[in-house]
Design a protein around this motif. Structure first.
Motif, mmCIF file in Angstrom:
data_model
loop_
_atom_site.group_PDB
_atom_site.id
_atom_site.type_symbol
_atom_site.label_atom_id
_atom_site.label_comp_id
_atom_site.label_asym_id
_atom_site.label_seq_id
_atom_site.Cartn_x
_atom_site.Cartn_y
_atom_site.Cartn_z
ATOM 1 N N VAL A 200 8.720 -8.408 -6.238
ATOM 2 C CA VAL A 200 9.835 -8.249 -5.306
ATOM 3 C C VAL A 200 9.692 -6.842 -4.744
ATOM 4 N N ARG A 201 9.730 -6.745 -3.428
ATOM 5 C CA ARG A 201 9.509 -5.457 -2.781
ATOM 6 C C ARG A 201 10.614 -5.108 -1.798
ATOM 7 N N GLU A 202 10.925 -3.847 -1.779
ATOM 8 C CA GLU A 202 11.820 -3.256 -0.782
ATOM 9 C C GLU A 202 10.930 -2.385 0.094
ATOM 10 N N THR A 203 10.834 -2.689 1.378
ATOM 11 C CA THR A 203 9.986 -1.890 2.265
ATOM 12 C C THR A 203 10.836 -0.844 2.975
ATOM 13 N N LYS A 204 10.344 0.370 2.914
ATOM 14 C CA LYS A 204 10.997 1.507 3.548
ATOM 15 C C LYS A 204 9.935 2.347 4.238
ATOM 16 N N PHE B 16 9.159 -4.937 -9.469
ATOM 17 C CA PHE B 16 9.936 -4.512 -8.302
ATOM 18 C C PHE B 16 9.584 -3.074 -7.977
ATOM 19 N N LYS B 17 9.470 -2.775 -6.690
ATOM 20 C CA LYS B 17 9.337 -1.379 -6.281
ATOM 21 C C LYS B 17 9.569 -1.230 -4.791
ATOM 22 N N VAL B 18 9.790 0.015 -4.402
ATOM 23 C CA VAL B 18 9.890 0.372 -2.996
ATOM 24 C C VAL B 18 8.469 0.596 -2.496
ATOM 25 N N ALA B 19 8.153 0.019 -1.352
ATOM 26 C CA ALA B 19 6.804 0.121 -0.794
ATOM 27 C C ALA B 19 6.867 0.635 0.635
ATOM 28 N N THR B 20 5.898 1.482 0.986
ATOM 29 C CA THR B 20 5.836 2.008 2.352
ATOM 30 C C THR B 20 4.625 1.483 3.112
ATOM 31 N N TYR C 281 -0.473 -1.874 1.073
ATOM 32 C CA TYR C 281 -1.173 -1.596 -0.185
ATOM 33 C C TYR C 281 -0.180 -1.448 -1.324
ATOM 34 N N GLU C 282 0.935 -0.814 -1.069
ATOM 35 C CA GLU C 282 1.970 -0.689 -2.099
ATOM 36 C C GLU C 282 2.687 -2.012 -2.336
ATOM 37 N N VAL C 283 2.840 -2.817 -1.296
ATOM 38 C CA VAL C 283 3.465 -4.124 -1.467
ATOM 39 C C VAL C 283 2.652 -4.953 -2.456
#
Length: 97
Positions: free
Chosen positions: A51-55, A85-89, A92-94
């Motif tokens: 699960v990703r939060e994109t910022k 879960f993490k915040v991704a920018t 590659y981070e997703v």
């Protein structure tokens, strides 16, 4: 940013399924409902559920404090479920563990 992420998820061979989470998918928090951006299922050696939060930034000072607190609550919620879960920018981070 979300369109770019979707296009890259669509062409990644390890991605078996992804979706932009709908508005009704929420994690209740003491600060109000939190709606993460993406659910992704990848397949390497086994299935991995993300699960990703994109910022646009990892800098907490660059986001509203309420938003940071809801993300923190989302992190605690998915940690308790054993979901990555993490915040991704970036894409590659997703897709990274």
């Amino acid at each position: 940013m979300e369109r770019e992420i979707a296009e890259k998820l669509d062409t990644d061979q390890n991605v078996k399924f992804y979706c932009k989470l709908p508005r009704w998918f929420v994690v209740p928090t003491p600060l109000g409902d939190y709606n993460p951006d993406w659910a992704v299922v990848t397949e390497h050696d086994d299935k991995l559920y993300l699960v990703r939060e994109t910022k646009s930034t990892h800098d907490r000072d660059g986001r509203r404090e309420t938003e940071n607190r809801k993300i923190d609550c989302g992190q605690a919620h998915f940690d308790a479920l054993g979901v990555n879960f993490k915040v991704a920018t970036s894409i590659y981070e997703v897709l990274s563990k």
